[in-house]
Design an enzyme around this catalytic site. Structure first.
Site, PDB file in Angstrom:
ATOM      1  N   ASP A   8     -15.011   0.251 -33.352  1.00  0.00           N
ATOM      2  CA  ASP A   8     -15.754   1.458 -33.636  1.00  0.00           C
ATOM      3  C   ASP A   8     -17.132   1.289 -32.989  1.00  0.00           C
ATOM      4  O   ASP A   8     -17.488   0.193 -32.546  1.00  0.00           O
ATOM      5  CB  ASP A   8     -15.865   1.612 -35.161  1.00  0.00           C
ATOM      6  CG  ASP A   8     -16.768   2.750 -35.585  1.00  0.00           C
ATOM      7  OD1 ASP A   8     -16.592   3.870 -35.070  1.00  0.00           O
ATOM      8  OD2 ASP A   8     -17.661   2.515 -36.417  1.00  0.00           O
ATOM      9  N   ASP A  66     -20.583   3.586 -33.878  1.00  0.00           N
ATOM     10  CA  ASP A  66     -21.693   3.811 -34.804  1.00  0.00           C
ATOM     11  C   ASP A  66     -21.562   2.935 -36.043  1.00  0.00           C
ATOM     12  O   ASP A  66     -20.528   2.932 -36.715  1.00  0.00           O
ATOM     13  CB  ASP A  66     -21.742   5.288 -35.230  1.00  0.00           C
ATOM     14  CG  ASP A  66     -22.217   6.201 -34.114  1.00  0.00           C
ATOM     15  OD1 ASP A  66     -23.174   5.822 -33.416  1.00  0.00           O
ATOM     16  OD2 ASP A  66     -21.632   7.286 -33.937  1.00  0.00           O
TER      17      ASP A  66
END
Length: 317
Positions: free
Chosen positions: A63, A65
Site C-alpha cells: 500500500d 498512504d
C-alpha cells in the site's frame, strides 16, 4: 543471589546471555518493542524459506498512504495523496471544507474494528466517489501537481531510500497498490528520487483533457476494501510478476491483505501491518490477521531488515 550450574561455576544470567547469543534471530529488528507477532517461529521460517529461494523468486506488494508514507511527524498527521491536493494552487476553500467533512465522516468508519468489510465497502465507494466528484469540479491542472507535492509536508517513512534502492538493486518488483491518487503518488516518489524501473503502480489515475485540465478519473475506482478485485484484474496480468511465488505484503488496513490475491501460484506470503492509529481497539484484529504488526513505527526498519536477509546471497539454497 547467584545460582550455580553444577558442572561449571557460572552465574545463571551469564549462561542465559550466552544461550541468547546462540539462539537469537538473525534479524534483531524483530525484537523491537514495536513489533508484535502471533507466531514468531512461523515468521522466521517463512523468511528463511524465502531467503533460500533467493531474490529472483520474490516480489513486494505494498500500500502507499500510511504504509510507505509516514502516518505522523512531530505530532501532526502527514498528508495522504488526496490530502496533498488540498492546496490553493489546485482547489478552493469550499472544496477543502467539504473534503474534510467527508474525511471526518468516513475515516472513523474505515478504521472501525466493530464493522465488517462488507458493511464498510459501499460506504467507502460513497466516500471516494464524492471526493473524486469534488476534485473534478475544481478543474485541477496537471502542470500544478508537482508544485502541490513540493509544497506539501508529504514524507516517506524513515529508511525509504534503503527500501527502494535494495529492491531496485536486486531487481525485485515492487507493486504499489493504492486507493489514493496515482498521479500524486508518482510525483511523491519521483521527488524523493526513488522512482526505479522495478516499480509498478495500480491506483486511481486522473484523466486530463487536451488542455491538461482534470475531467474524470480513469477506470475502476480503487478503494481500501476492493483491492482484491484490482489485484485479480490488473496485477495478475503484469508479466514482471510472473514466476515470483514469494511475496512480502505491506499495508496499514485489513483491506490490504487481499492485495496478493492476483499472485499466480503463491508459495509463501509474509504480511506486515502498520498499526498507526487506535492501537488498543484494533490490536487484536491486526495480530490475528497480519504475520508481523508494527505499532506506531514510523520507519521501514523492520521491512528493510527482512528484505536485507531475504536478498542476502548466503548460499541461497
Amino acid at each position: 543471589m547467584v545460582y550455580h550450574i553444577p558442572w561449571i561455576y557460572t552465574p545463571v544470567r551469564t549462561v542465559l546471555a550466552i544461550w541468547h547469543q546462540l539462539t537469537k534471530t538473525e534479524i534483531p529488528e524483530l525484537a523491537k518493542c514495536s513489533v508484535l507477532m502471533r507466531e514468531r517461529s512461523r515468521v522466521e521460517e517463512t523468511i528463511h524459506v524465502m531467503q533460500r529461494a533467493g531474490a529472483g523468486s520474490l516480489q513486494v506488494i505494498s500500500d502507499f498512504d500510511m504504509t510507505l508514507t509516514r502516518f505522523a511527524h512531530n505530532g501532526k498527521r502527514v498528508p495522504t495523496t488526496h490530502n496533498i491536493l488540498d492546496n490553493r494552487l489546485l482547489i478552493n476553500e469550499d472544496c477543502t471544507r467539504k473534503m474534510r467533512e467527508l474525511l471526518n465522516t468516513y475515516y472513523p468508519i474505515e478504521i472501525d474494528a466493530s464493522r465488517s468489510a462488507e458493511e464498510k465497502l459501499p460506504l467507502m465507494v460513497e466516500w471516494w466517489t464524492k471526493v473524486h466528484e469534488l476534485l473534478i469540479e475544481q478543474k485541477i491542472r496537471k502542470d500544478m501537481l508537482a508544485h502541490a507535492v513540493k509544497e506539501s509536508s508529504a514524507m516517506l517513512r524513515d529508511g525509504y531510500k534503503v527500501f527502494f534502492e535494495r529492491l531496485s538493486e536486486h531487481q525485485v518488483p515492487l507493486l504499489i497498490f493504492s486507493a489514493g491518487v496515482g498521479d500524486v503518488l508518482e510525483e511523491v516518489i519521483r521527488q524523493n528520487h526513488v522512482f526505479h524501473p522495478n516499480i509498478h503502480i495500480i491506483s486511481n489515475y486522473m484523466d486530463f483533457d487536451q488542455t491538461g485540465v482534470l475531467q474524470a478519473f480513469k477506470g475502476q475506482l480503487i478503494h481500501t476494501f476492493n483491492k482484491r478485485e484490482g489485484a485479480l484484474s490488473h496485477a495478475a496480468g503484469l508479466r514482471q510478476l510472473q514466476g515470483r511465488p514469494n511475496v512480502v505484503l505491506m499495508g496499514d488496513s485489513l483491506g490490504d491483505l487481499t492485495m496478493a490475491d492476483g499472485v499466480s501460484e503463491p508459495q509463501n506470503v509474509l504480511t506486515i501491518g502498520f498499526l498507526n492509529d487506535q492501537v488498543e481497539e484494533r490490536k487484536e484484529s491486526y495480530i490475528s490477521s497480519f504475520d508481523v504488526v508494527l505499532v506506531k513505527d514510523e520507519t521501514l526498519d523492520v521491512p528493510n531488515a527482512i528484505l536485507r536477509y531475504i536478498t542476502s546471497s548466503r548460499d541461497n539454497k
